[in-house]
Scaffold this motif. Structure first.
Motif, short mmCIF file in Angstrom:
data_model
loop_
_atom_site.label_atom_id
_atom_site.label_comp_id
_atom_site.label_asym_id
_atom_site.label_seq_id
_atom_site.Cartn_x
_atom_site.Cartn_y
_atom_site.Cartn_z
N ASP A 1 68.43 9.91 25.21
CA ASP A 1 67.40 10.83 25.66
C ASP A 1 66.20 10.03 26.14
O ASP A 1 65.25 9.83 25.39
N PRO A 2 66.25 9.50 27.37
CA PRO A 2 65.20 8.61 27.84
C PRO A 2 63.82 9.24 27.90
O PRO A 2 62.83 8.56 27.87
N GLY A 3 63.73 10.56 27.95
CA GLY A 3 62.42 11.19 28.04
C GLY A 3 61.86 11.63 26.71
O GLY A 3 60.80 12.23 26.66
N ALA A 4 62.56 11.34 25.61
CA ALA A 4 62.15 11.84 24.31
C ALA A 4 60.73 11.47 23.94
O ALA A 4 60.00 12.27 23.40
N SER A 5 60.32 10.27 24.22
CA SER A 5 59.00 9.84 23.80
C SER A 5 58.07 9.57 24.98
O SER A 5 57.06 8.93 24.81
N LEU A 6 58.42 10.07 26.12
CA LEU A 6 57.59 9.81 27.30
C LEU A 6 56.32 10.66 27.28
O LEU A 6 56.38 11.87 27.10
N SER A 7 55.23 10.00 27.49
CA SER A 7 53.98 10.73 27.70
C SER A 7 53.98 11.18 29.16
O SER A 7 54.73 10.66 29.98
N PRO A 8 53.12 12.15 29.49
CA PRO A 8 53.02 12.54 30.90
C PRO A 8 52.66 11.34 31.80
O PRO A 8 53.19 11.21 32.91
N GLN A 9 51.80 10.46 31.29
CA GLN A 9 51.40 9.28 32.07
C GLN A 9 52.60 8.36 32.31
O GLN A 9 52.79 7.87 33.43
N GLN A 10 53.40 8.12 31.27
CA GLN A 10 54.58 7.25 31.41
C GLN A 10 55.61 7.88 32.34
O GLN A 10 56.24 7.21 33.13
N PHE A 11 55.75 9.19 32.27
CA PHE A 11 56.65 9.89 33.18
C PHE A 11 56.25 9.61 34.64
O PHE A 11 57.10 9.29 35.47
#
Length: 168
Positions: free
Chosen positions: A50-60
């Protein structure tokens, strides 16, 4: 030319006697194996699952810019929500076709995001403002932008993107 006969001598060869060599067995000592504690691998431990599990909006958005710079059309277009309505285009399909052309035509693209500010965020939406620098072999600019991101499972998608004007 006359050829002279050559005398040939016969040599006697003694047979060689091969004696067997005694091989001594080697004692092998058993090795004690200690049990190892095994920790189960949970889905949240796997970055790939789940690559987006810990993504902040900024990191996205930084990842989105990286896909754009890599001219990864599928990754770039996949960063937009299904309800994204591009300004100035009659349909999402027309916009996608034009973006595909713009991503693949230049020899290189370099996207840099600066001054990334998280303006607001809740469980479903986030608003981010930033300065986007675009450079390719054909064109360069710096633009202030505003993004409305929509939570999609454990990741984010771009629901709205607005240009706030050129940066000089």
């Amino acid at each position: 030319v006359a050829v002279k006969p050559v005398a040939v001598k016969t040599v006697a060869v003694k047979p060689v006697e091969v004696k067997p060599v005694a091989v001594k067995p080697v004692a092998v000592k058993p090795v004690a194996v200690k049990p190892v504690a095994v920790k189960p691998v949970l889905p949240q431990d796997l970055a790939i699952s789940d690559p987006g599990a810990s993504l902040s909006p900024q990191q996205f958005l930084l990842d989105w810019a990286r896909e754009w710079s890599a001219q990864d059309v599928a990754g770039y277009l996949g960063s937009y929500a299904a309800e994204f309505k591009p300004e100035g285009y009659p349909s999402r399909k027309a916009w996608s076709k034009k973006r595909r052309q713009r991503l693949t035509a230049p020899k290189f693209i370099k996207i840099k995001l600066e001054s990334i500010q998280l303006v607001s965020k809740n469980a479903k939406l986030a608003e981010v403002r930033l300065i986007q620098s675009y450079r390719s072999d054909r064109f360069s600019d710096r633009t202030r932008k505003s993004f409305t991101l929509k939570r999609a499972g454990q990741s984010w998608l771009i629901a709205k993107e607005r240009s706030l004007g050129q940066v000089r």
